[in-house]
Write an enzyme that holds these catalytic residues in place. Sequence first.
Site, PDB file in Angstrom:
ATOM      1  N   CYS A 139      18.685  48.180 -24.772  1.00 24.88           N
ATOM      2  CA  CYS A 139      19.704  48.283 -25.815  1.00 24.88           C
ATOM      3  C   CYS A 139      19.909  46.896 -26.414  1.00 24.88           C
ATOM      4  CB  CYS A 139      21.017  48.789 -25.220  1.00 24.88           C
ATOM      5  SG  CYS A 139      20.813  50.213 -24.155  1.00 24.88           S
ATOM      6  N   CYS A 142      23.030  44.915 -25.427  1.00 27.68           N
ATOM      7  CA  CYS A 142      23.310  44.803 -23.986  1.00 27.68           C
ATOM      8  C   CYS A 142      23.953  43.452 -23.625  1.00 27.68           C
ATOM      9  CB  CYS A 142      22.000  44.951 -23.226  1.00 27.68           C
ATOM     10  SG  CYS A 142      22.192  44.779 -21.446  1.00 27.68           S
ATOM     11  N   ARG A 144      23.765  42.140 -20.745  1.00 32.48           N
ATOM     12  CA  ARG A 144      22.936  41.460 -19.727  1.00 32.48           C
ATOM     13  C   ARG A 144      21.539  41.185 -20.248  1.00 32.48           C
ATOM     14  NH1 ARG A 144      25.244  45.188 -15.529  1.00 32.48           N
ATOM     15  NH2 ARG A 144      27.257  44.200 -15.170  1.00 32.48           N
ATOM     16  N   ASP A 303      30.929  42.818 -26.225  1.00 34.81           N
ATOM     17  CA  ASP A 303      31.083  41.453 -25.705  1.00 34.81           C
ATOM     18  C   ASP A 303      30.418  40.432 -26.632  1.00 34.81           C
ATOM     19  OD1 ASP A 303      32.427  42.210 -23.368  1.00 34.81           O
ATOM     20  OD2 ASP A 303      30.534  42.716 -22.377  1.00 34.81           O
ATOM     21  N   ASP A 340      36.732  43.040 -22.518  1.00 32.84           N
ATOM     22  CA  ASP A 340      36.426  42.262 -21.316  1.00 32.84           C
ATOM     23  C   ASP A 340      36.578  40.797 -21.691  1.00 32.84           C
ATOM     24  OD1 ASP A 340      35.794  42.563 -18.642  1.00 32.84           O
ATOM     25  OD2 ASP A 340      34.011  43.775 -19.092  1.00 32.84           O
ATOM     26  N   LYS A 347      39.616  42.722 -17.728  1.00 29.11           N
ATOM     27  CA  LYS A 347      39.749  43.590 -18.903  1.00 29.11           C
ATOM     28  C   LYS A 347      41.198  43.627 -19.366  1.00 29.11           C
ATOM     29  CE  LYS A 347      36.102  46.745 -17.459  1.00 29.11           C
ATOM     30  NZ  LYS A 347      35.751  45.947 -16.279  1.00 29.11           N
TER      31      LYS A 347
HETATM   32  S1  SF4 Z   1      21.577  47.458 -18.703  1.00 29.12           S
HETATM   33 FE1  SF4 Z   1      21.712  46.974 -20.882  1.00 29.12          FE
HETATM   34  S2  SF4 Z   1      19.702  47.545 -21.710  1.00 29.12           S
HETATM   35 FE2  SF4 Z   1      19.881  48.514 -19.734  1.00 29.12          FE
HETATM   36  S3  SF4 Z   1      20.639  50.567 -20.192  1.00 29.12           S
HETATM   37 FE3  SF4 Z   1      22.431  49.262 -19.729  1.00 29.12          FE
HETATM   38  S4  SF4 Z   1      23.111  48.518 -21.741  1.00 29.12           S
HETATM   39 FE4  SF4 Z   1      21.022  49.317 -21.995  1.00 29.12          FE
END
Ligand code: SF4
Length: 373
Positions: A139, A142, A144, A303, A340, A347
């Site tokens: 994603c 994301c 991370r 975020d 967050d 949060k």
């Molecule tokens: S960790 Fe990040 S890239 Fe993986 S499914 Fe979750 S939101 Fe998507």
Amino acid sequence: MAATSEGKAEGRRCNGRPWDGIADELWSDWRWQFRNRIRSLKKLSAVLERPVASLAAWSPVIRAYPFAVTPYYLSLLDPADPVDPLRRQCFPDPREIDPAAAGSEDPLDEEGAMPVPGLVHRYPDRCLVIATGVCALYCRHCNRKRMWRRKEPGGTRERLQTMVDYIARTPQLREVIVSGGDPLLLSERLLDWFLGALRAIPHVEVLRIGSRAPVTLPMRVTPGLCAMLQRHRPLWLNTQFNHPRELTPEAAAACERLLMAGIPVSNQSVLLKGINDDYETMRALLYGLERISVRPYYLFQCDPVRGTDHFRAEIWNGMGIMERLWRNLSGLCLPRYVLDCPGGRGKIPLQPISLLPEGEAGKHSFDKTGRMD
Ligand code: SF4
């Protein structure tokens, strides 16, 4: 993989994608889906029916942040529409590597709250385990994505054992959130062992899994996986549907299998600019989740991860949407809209603006990190 080598004539169509005619039994096999993820510009150019050279602007983006999308998720989107809300969640965008981009690679300072590698212990009674760095689909929003950049090691028994040992010697931990990456992409045997090892710790009362598999790879939620997870109850599963078009029959069936195994399924959407930051889209998503018995839990303010500015909706817009949802939808449909706090300060709920004195809403603004002026 060419449909002619594996598919059957009466197989599934895939909107002109390379899998036209693929047999249903292959399409429904999560391993086939995982193996056939689109991960290179060469493959993507075939899907888009454009020369690879025309995608050159994406090359440095996917070198910095890898790209992967399952054939299943690709079949739900319009690859030719740059503002398609599903395409935007998974196709690279040069704004991700804009050198002037604001934000941080790790805005929640997860790295600073790791007593052992991969385990984030921030709240006294619970911790989060990054069990693997692998996802079915990456994603673009994301929080991370720094892990993909560093090619974080996948889940190994040694690494997970270190986390089990820490949790065992930390008696205040009553809940463990197993996240990633996507923990449902660990081998079933390893995940079974890990959940069992956690369950064997007397002070661990509750397990929670964070997985986007029901959205991006719903065929992964097999009856066998559900039977294994069922043995480790009480176990909760949080997923991330962000748009009503993700609520397909396949996704609904995956959630139903989990629910029938006694695993409550909740949803944590991210408010994404141009994707779901309008009342009608959010209402359709929440109604759809209620229809498939998935409880809307959180709506996260996106975020401030570096290179994700183009996804970040205005907080006032989010609060305005929540205000209308509160007025019109049943309580079962309502998530908590939360921010967050940067730096890992926890949060905070973002309440509908009707809770502020009349006329206050327009007087304030929020900066990129969520601070109100
Ligand atoms: S960790 Fe990040 S890239 Fe993986 S499914 Fe979750 S939101 Fe998507």
